[in-house]
Design a protein around this motif. Sequence first.
Motif, short mmCIF file in Angstrom:
data_model
loop_
_atom_site.label_atom_id
_atom_site.label_comp_id
_atom_site.label_asym_id
_atom_site.label_seq_id
_atom_site.Cartn_x
_atom_site.Cartn_y
_atom_site.Cartn_z
N GLU A 70 0.80 -1.14 0.16
CA GLU A 70 -0.16 0.08 0.07
C GLU A 70 0.75 1.10 -0.07
OE1 GLU A 70 -3.15 2.28 2.97
OE2 GLU A 70 -3.06 0.00 2.87
N ILE A 71 1.97 1.46 0.85
CA ILE A 71 2.91 2.39 0.89
C ILE A 71 3.46 2.86 -0.65
CG2 ILE A 71 4.79 3.23 1.78
CD1 ILE A 71 3.89 1.87 4.56
N ARG A 72 4.00 1.54 -1.11
CA ARG A 72 4.62 1.72 -2.53
C ARG A 72 3.66 2.31 -3.36
NH1 ARG A 72 7.73 -4.27 -2.22
NH2 ARG A 72 9.53 -3.20 -1.28
N SER A 73 2.36 1.79 -3.43
CA SER A 73 1.24 2.37 -4.44
C SER A 73 1.17 3.89 -4.01
CB SER A 73 0.09 1.41 -4.09
OG SER A 73 0.22 0.00 -4.38
N GLU A 74 1.22 4.21 -2.85
CA GLU A 74 0.82 5.68 -2.66
C GLU A 74 2.19 6.49 -3.00
OE1 GLU A 74 0.05 6.25 1.59
OE2 GLU A 74 -1.75 4.89 1.48
N LEU A 75 3.33 6.00 -3.05
CA LEU A 75 4.40 6.80 -3.22
C LEU A 75 4.52 6.84 -4.66
CD1 LEU A 75 7.09 5.34 -0.89
CD2 LEU A 75 6.01 7.49 -0.80
N LEU A 76 4.02 5.65 -5.57
CA LEU A 76 4.11 5.86 -7.10
C LEU A 76 3.08 6.92 -7.51
CD1 LEU A 76 4.34 2.08 -8.18
CD2 LEU A 76 5.80 4.10 -8.34
N ARG A 77 1.72 6.71 -6.84
CA ARG A 77 0.80 7.80 -7.28
C ARG A 77 1.28 9.25 -6.97
NH1 ARG A 77 -2.82 3.90 -5.02
NH2 ARG A 77 -2.82 5.13 -2.86
N GLU A 78 1.94 9.37 -5.79
CA GLU A 78 2.26 10.73 -5.41
C GLU A 78 3.51 11.08 -6.50
OE1 GLU A 78 3.57 11.08 -1.35
OE2 GLU A 78 1.60 10.64 -0.69
N ALA A 79 4.46 10.28 -6.89
CA ALA A 79 5.39 10.85 -7.81
C ALA A 79 5.02 10.90 -9.42
CB ALA A 79 6.44 9.39 -7.79
N LYS A 80 3.68 10.65 -9.59
CA LYS A 80 3.21 10.74 -10.91
C LYS A 80 2.67 12.53 -11.16
CE LYS A 80 2.02 6.50 -11.99
NZ LYS A 80 1.01 5.35 -12.55
#
Length: 80
Positions: A70-80
Amino acid sequence: MTQSTETMLNVLLELPAAERVEIANRLIDSVDRHELDPDAAAWEAFLEERLAAVDRGDFAPGTAFDAIDEIRSELLREAK
């Protein structure tokens, strides 16, 4: 440590192990736990907040791997 405290400690260290354990436990019990661990108050506050989040339903149960995903997914969304 004062000289008298050092002398007392040396005498106590000559006692049998069972008696030293009893004395050590009583000494530890006589000291505020927060004095022994300066981070104890912070951990206690963290745990209380985490339990409150569970009670409110804000904390979803799952495994550590679920949380990492979940944290990885959130970080990927924030990086976009």
